[in-house]
Design an enzyme around this catalytic site. Sequence first.
Site, mmCIF file in Angstrom:
data_model
loop_
_atom_site.group_PDB
_atom_site.id
_atom_site.type_symbol
_atom_site.label_atom_id
_atom_site.label_comp_id
_atom_site.label_asym_id
_atom_site.label_seq_id
_atom_site.Cartn_x
_atom_site.Cartn_y
_atom_site.Cartn_z
ATOM 1 C CG ASP A 68 -2.308 0.837 1.070
ATOM 2 O OD1 ASP A 68 -1.824 2.003 0.559
ATOM 3 O OD2 ASP A 68 -3.367 0.474 1.238
ATOM 4 C CB SER A 93 -6.424 2.333 0.150
ATOM 5 O OG SER A 93 -5.266 2.642 0.253
ATOM 6 C CB THR A 105 -5.877 -2.834 0.538
ATOM 7 O OG1 THR A 105 -5.500 -1.531 0.593
ATOM 8 C CG2 THR A 105 -5.238 -3.839 -0.453
ATOM 9 C CD GLU A 164 -2.893 -3.374 2.469
ATOM 10 O OE1 GLU A 164 -3.098 -2.386 1.773
ATOM 11 O OE2 GLU A 164 -3.510 -3.800 3.289
ATOM 12 C CG ASP A 177 -1.041 4.430 3.045
ATOM 13 O OD1 ASP A 177 -0.925 5.156 1.879
ATOM 14 O OD2 ASP A 177 -2.043 4.696 3.656
ATOM 15 C CG HIS A 227 -0.726 8.858 4.636
ATOM 16 N ND1 HIS A 227 -1.658 9.722 3.992
ATOM 17 C CD2 HIS A 227 -1.410 7.761 4.141
ATOM 18 C CE1 HIS A 227 -2.378 9.087 3.149
ATOM 19 N NE2 HIS A 227 -2.039 7.741 3.329
ATOM 20 C CG ASP A 258 -3.014 0.762 -2.582
ATOM 21 O OD1 ASP A 258 -1.519 1.270 -2.534
ATOM 22 O OD2 ASP A 258 -3.596 0.884 -1.630
ATOM 23 C CG HIS A 259 -2.336 4.895 -3.483
ATOM 24 N ND1 HIS A 259 -1.528 5.170 -2.339
ATOM 25 C CD2 HIS A 259 -3.300 4.209 -3.006
ATOM 26 C CE1 HIS A 259 -2.108 5.103 -1.208
ATOM 27 N NE2 HIS A 259 -3.318 4.275 -1.446
HETATM 28 ZN ZN LIG Z 1 -2.999 6.107 2.095
#
Ligand SMILES: [Zn+2]
Length: 390
Positions: A44, A85, A138, A253, A258, A262, A300-301
């Site tokens: 993620d 997500s 996710t 995952e 992620d 952040h 996912d990104h």
């Molecule tokens: Zn995020």
Amino acid sequence: MKKLTTLSLIALVMLGMLSSCGNKKEETPPEPPKAVNVIYMIGDGMALPQVYAAMLASGEKMTFSQFPYIGVVDTHSASNDITDSAAAGTALASDHKTKNAMLGMNPDTIPVKTVLEVMKEQGKETGIVVTCYLTHATPAAFYAKVPHRKQYEDIAVQLAESQNINVAIGGGMKHFNQRKDSLNLVERMENELGWKVYDTLDNIDVTCKKYAVIANDDHMPQAAERGDFLPRAVKTALKTLDDAENGFFLMVEGSQIDFACHANDSTWMMDEMLDFDYAVKVALDYAKEKGNTLVVVTADHETGGLTLPDPKGKYTDVVFDYSTGSHTCLPVMVYAYGPGAEQFTGWMKNTDIKAKILNSCGFENIGDSLPEGQGRKIVPRKVNLDTKVN
Ligand SMILES: [Zn+2]
């Protein structure tokens, strides 16, 4: 001269045809092998900068460098250039882009079928292993159908009632036994719904065909604190799924890459990247040993807008620099190994991956898709949107 050459060519071709007709049988090329098992891994928030930052900082050769097939995957959702997500998970799990925050449904709130659900229909056993809530966006994208990702307690009920999942490992116990509706979902899972529920990876009966390990009230702790939970969880799930008669589908995952990005926290990000890489190694080692297992690793990104500049302008020291505390619209990479892996090259949409995985197993043209205008719309319910989503 030209005419002669043409005639000679025709004669040669005819001779060739005659001689090939004289052969007893033309050899037909063997069918490429199909994947029996699939391990689908999602980092993620992990685009190429996160992977390369980990390679640079660790000085180690990471498992990512061992994949023979690599491609590029778009990430935008149906509603935004920058996805969250939930929409990205839905796209990776199904073949539909949807609006940010929506899970398991198209933008018209019509449920879509996920790769996990198709695999179950085709007789495979399934598992989900994460380091966030099991109800987080996710993992939930693979089994839940809700208009908003923050309907955690609804998502927990959908996980509990799912007939499609054999093994579920992660955090988020609070959505099961500290609920606003006072339901003790863990008791219901054990007494009515056929689950064995554990709160630790220790002493699991891996021969049990339906169990959940919900190992923390909240997300699992950060990598530095939770140790080797993720790779151990992958090994545990593989022990259970290994003897599945028709093979298995396992989703894994690396959830907190992620979270770390952040927070623009490079130490945490590195810990999460190396932890996820270890989990990828467990999967890849398994696939290399078995020969019948497709491993697909993607994201996912991107999160954080991570770049690796030299702030002094002297091309000497690389630092990790972030341009945002949220997501970006960057594409991500996909890495593949095993039967069918050759499909994962070039530029693709995140909605292409489901069909490629199913094709690898010989399930061409099986998938969703609800005919246009069919399916039951799900009525959105109000959710608290105050807190930040990842
Ligand atoms: Zn995020």
